[in-house]
Design a protein around this motif. Structure first.
Motif, PDB file in Angstrom:
ATOM      1  N   SER A   1      31.683  21.124 -16.310  1.00  0.00           N
ATOM      2  CA  SER A   1      32.175  22.228 -16.637  1.00  0.00           C
ATOM      3  C   SER A   1      31.342  23.294 -17.230  1.00  0.00           C
TER       4      SER A   1
ATOM      5  N   THR B   1      26.843   6.853 -29.473  1.00  0.00           N
ATOM      6  CA  THR B   1      27.092   8.299 -28.681  1.00  0.00           C
ATOM      7  C   THR B   1      26.397   9.272 -29.580  1.00  0.00           C
TER       8      THR B   1
ATOM      9  N   ASP C   1      31.424  22.382 -11.693  1.00  0.00           N
ATOM     10  CA  ASP C   1      32.884  21.832 -11.030  1.00  0.00           C
ATOM     11  C   ASP C   1      33.731  22.873 -10.389  1.00  0.00           C
TER      12      ASP C   1
ATOM     13  N   LYS D   1      33.055   9.732 -18.465  1.00  0.00           N
ATOM     14  CA  LYS D   1      32.785  10.633 -17.455  1.00  0.00           C
ATOM     15  C   LYS D   1      31.534  11.695 -17.752  1.00  0.00           C
ATOM     16  N   ASP D   2      30.990  12.329 -16.983  1.00  0.00           N
ATOM     17  CA  ASP D   2      29.927  13.181 -17.118  1.00  0.00           C
ATOM     18  C   ASP D   2      30.836  14.549 -17.631  1.00  0.00           C
ATOM     19  N   THR D   3      30.312  14.834 -18.752  1.00  0.00           N
ATOM     20  CA  THR D   3      31.253  16.158 -19.322  1.00  0.00           C
ATOM     21  C   THR D   3      30.398  17.487 -19.020  1.00  0.00           C
ATOM     22  N   THR D   4      29.110  17.309 -18.589  1.00  0.00           N
ATOM     23  CA  THR D   4      28.521  18.550 -18.159  1.00  0.00           C
ATOM     24  C   THR D   4      29.018  19.299 -17.112  1.00  0.00           C
TER      25      THR D   4
ATOM     26  N   SER E   1      22.925  13.956 -26.446  1.00  0.00           N
ATOM     27  CA  SER E   1      24.040  13.583 -25.896  1.00  0.00           C
ATOM     28  C   SER E   1      23.728  12.592 -24.971  1.00  0.00           C
TER      29      SER E   1
ATOM     30  N   THR F   1      21.786  18.691 -20.474  1.00  0.00           N
ATOM     31  CA  THR F   1      21.843  18.707 -22.155  1.00  0.00           C
ATOM     32  C   THR F   1      20.573  19.044 -22.895  1.00  0.00           C
TER      33      THR F   1
END
Lengths: 309, 187
Positions: free
Chosen positions: A33, B28, A131, A28-31, B49, B69
């Motif tokens: 938050s 990653t 979000d 998932k897109d973690t950005t 990222s 990012t």
């Protein structure tokens, strides 16, 4: 036999991992938050402050200029002689604001109206996230202003120097609650408390007001900005005809990467909260509108940032 | 016929096994950077990222990077990058999905020149591209390095006239990923 072939094909399609699946492995897109950027372009709307602060180790040099009224103001009527207010100056403010951290800004300003020397602080208490887990941004704004204006009424009882200086102080405490609804639309609410140490009757030392402002982006660089402040209390209630009006301003903001230019019209006379919220004595209806502009220039002072390039 | 099918099944069975267990490599925390050089100022931004998946059996490769990012020397530039140029609220990621054109034995250590053809998506625009790069196989890891150029107008990224002298019309982009075998395929 056909069945077997079909089965065979099914196996085959299962064996090959499609490209979309490859990307799905990445998660998932973690950005999301992260905090929302650029609710407003500058530290000000029209008259009011915005929730934005100056970035860490950056200096914002902010100049505001307000001309005279276009039509009828409380003390004069503009004509072609003063080019409808263009030859006059209602207020000029020069401010320096420095970002101690990305969330905390301090600043200093001087404005012409009532010779106010201002110390200000702004702190981001809450920052809206992409979000919407934090749905709004809340910034605290506070200032202390010293007016060195030669008004004999301040000295009516020959006070000591210290007592006189105290009389000349005023304070603003404000919460700026804002929300970026979309890339184009941002709205802000400003519950405000203003205290003047010394006022002339029938005015009161404490004033409460609620500001509302917003921005609508027309292009990436040009936005339409508006704000309005409603004063609570009988004295400044609209329609009570005590000579006070609520300040309303509208204008256009142009952002050019480091600079933000705003050109606007407003009935306010002064430029700092301590004065324009409580001392607006002109109305849009009679042409008590003033042309005004702000220029904000951002300087990056961090040495390490410069070295990197 | 039966024999053929049997062979096919065995082959596919093996292939499937290979695909699921050994052929997928994941990177990653990959590095990405871009650079814009003009007479007025240089702008550069970096991210670590970047993620990528590489299937050595099919030679399919995919990259994705969340545009938010990217770190700039100034936070204001970062804000403008996200707000005005790539519009990361609308288009959060830049992606590339493609295939390596050369047939390479990915189990053999060494450095190989590679090219990859596929679709790059940035700012909501898909563009077919072929890019050159370098792949190094070492100690069970694969390292891919790649440098290419992106023309802003190809991706409908508009630069206002006022700042045209500050932003180069095309950006130099660098990508560096280290892949390790991906252990489990989630089913």
């Amino acid at each position: 036999m056909r069945l077997l072939l079909l089965l065979c094909l099914m196996f085959f399609t299962q064996g090959v991992i499609a490209q979309d699946d490859l990307l799905k492995l990445l998660g998932k897109d973690t950005t999301l938050s992260r905090k929302v950027n650029g609710t407003f372009k500058s530290t000000h709307l029209i008259n009011l402050q915005s929730n934005e602060t100056v970035f860490k180790k950056s200096l914002d040099f902010f100049i505001s200029h307000r001309f005279g009224a276009i039509g009828k103001s409380s003390n004069a009527t503009s004509t072609y002689h003063n080019l409808w207010g263009f030859d006059e100056v209602s207020d000029i403010r020069i401010a320096f604001e420095y970002g101690i951290t990305d969330r905390f800004t301090t600043g200093f300003s001087r404005s012409k109206y009532k010779e106010n020397w201002e110390l200000l602080g702004k702190y981001r208490l809450l920052e809206q996230t992409i979000d919407n887990r934090i749905p709004v941004s809340v910034t605290f704004f506070g200032n202390l202003a010293l007016s060195t204006y030669q008004d004999l009424r301040v000295r009516f009882d020959q006070p000591s120097k210290k007592a006189e200086a105290e009389r000349r102080l005023s304070y603003v405490t404000q919460l700026i609650i804002s929300k970026k609804f979309s890339t184009r639309l941002s709205i802000a609410l400003h519950p405000t408390f203003i205290h003047h140490n010394f006022v002339f009757p029938p005015d009161e030392s404490n004033a409460y007001a609620l500001g509302i402002g917003g921005r609508l982006k027309m292009t990436h660089t040009i936005s339409v900005v508006m704000d309005y402040v409603y004063n609570f209390g009988e004295l400044r209630k609209p329609g009570n005809d005590n000579g006070y009006y609520n300040p309303l301003g509208a204008g256009i903001e142009i952002e050019t990467g480091g600079h933000v230019f705003s050109i606007m019209f407003t009935n306010a006379y002064a430029l700092i909260e301590n004065e324009f919220i409580t001392s607006t004595v002109d109305t849009w209806r009679k042409g008590g509108i003033r042309f005004s502009f702000n220029i904000s220039r951002n300087f990056i002072l961090s040495k390490s940032a410069k070295k990197k390039v | 016929m039966r024999k053929i099918i049997l062979i096919l099944i065995t082959f596919i069975g093996l292939q499937g096994d290979k695909v699921n267990a050994q052929s997928i490599y994941l990177a990653t925390g990959g590095n990405g950077s871009f650079f814009s050089a003009t007479n007025v100022e240089n702008i550069d931004a970096k991210t670590n990222s970047l993620t990528s998946v590489f299937n050595t059996a099919t030679e399919e490769i995919a990259f994705t990077v969340p545009l938010r990012t990217f770190k700039f020397k100034s936070s204001l530039m970062e804000e403008h990058f996200n707000e005005k140029y790539v519009e990361s609220e609308k288009y959060p990621n830049a992606t590339f999905k493609g295939k390596i054109n050369e047939t390479i034995d990915w189990t053999k250590e060494g450095t190989y020149d590679i090219t990859s053809t596929g679709i790059m998506n940035l700012h909501g625009v898909d563009q077919m591209r072929t890019e050159k790069g370098k792949a190094t196989v070492k100690e069970g890891k694969i390292i891919i390095d790649c440098t290419f150029n992106v023309k802003l107008t190809d991706y409908k990224i508009e630069v206002p006239k006022l700042v045209m002298s500050n932003i180069a019309p095309d950006l130099d982009i660098k990508v560096n990923c280290t892949y390790t075998p991906y252990k489990k395929v989630a089913k």
